[in-house]
Motif scaffolding. Sequence first.
Motif, short mmCIF file in Angstrom:
data_model
loop_
_atom_site.label_atom_id
_atom_site.label_comp_id
_atom_site.label_asym_id
_atom_site.label_seq_id
_atom_site.Cartn_x
_atom_site.Cartn_y
_atom_site.Cartn_z
N SER A 147 32.60 17.56 -33.17
CA SER A 147 33.15 17.82 -31.84
C SER A 147 34.66 18.02 -31.90
CB SER A 147 32.81 16.68 -30.88
OG SER A 147 33.40 15.48 -31.31
N SER A 190 37.79 17.95 -29.31
CA SER A 190 38.07 17.46 -27.96
C SER A 190 39.52 17.72 -27.57
CB SER A 190 37.76 15.96 -27.88
OG SER A 190 38.54 15.25 -28.81
N TYR A 247 32.08 24.35 -23.20
CA TYR A 247 32.15 22.89 -23.13
C TYR A 247 30.76 22.28 -23.29
CZ TYR A 247 36.99 22.66 -21.30
OH TYR A 247 38.34 22.74 -21.15
N ASN A 300 28.15 17.94 -19.71
CA ASN A 300 28.69 16.69 -19.16
C ASN A 300 29.88 16.14 -19.94
OD1 ASN A 300 26.70 16.60 -17.10
ND2 ASN A 300 25.24 15.76 -18.58
N GLN A 301 30.55 17.00 -20.72
CA GLN A 301 31.74 16.57 -21.47
C GLN A 301 32.83 17.63 -21.39
OE1 GLN A 301 31.04 15.15 -25.44
NE2 GLN A 301 29.15 14.15 -24.87
#
Length: 137
Positions: free
Chosen positions: A63, A65, A97, A100-101
């Motif tokens: 990931s 971020s 994305y 939900n993140q």
Amino acid sequence: MEHSGKVAEYLVLAELIRKDVEAYSAISFRQPHYDITVVRLDRTVARVQVKATELQNGSTNNSISNLEKEYDYLVLVVFDDPVQYFILTKNEVKSEYAENQPGVIYVSQSDSGRYKVRNNLLTYEDKWEKIMGEPNA
């Protein structure tokens, strides 16, 4: 790889300069949301955020971020053999994305015990022309 983020920034800067694009390292305390400033071929200025990951690091998703910063383009540098570059506009980043993140993109997926870049990101590979802009006619 130690310092992979800084290595990625210099690789992107070198690639842009190699393509005859005017590009500069951003001054971190003045431009905290992006890493490289580009004077595009059409004479507009673009802000480039660089993020890096090592593909074969054992992480399930790799990931990336903290992508809600102020920039125009993201260059995702994936360290593998060979190094891969994925160039996304800010809107394209938002469309990728993770569910939900907000601010997170998943880069990798497992394929027979080896990790590969997720298929949805492959359309952005080596799309340097997005950053470069079109010269004035």
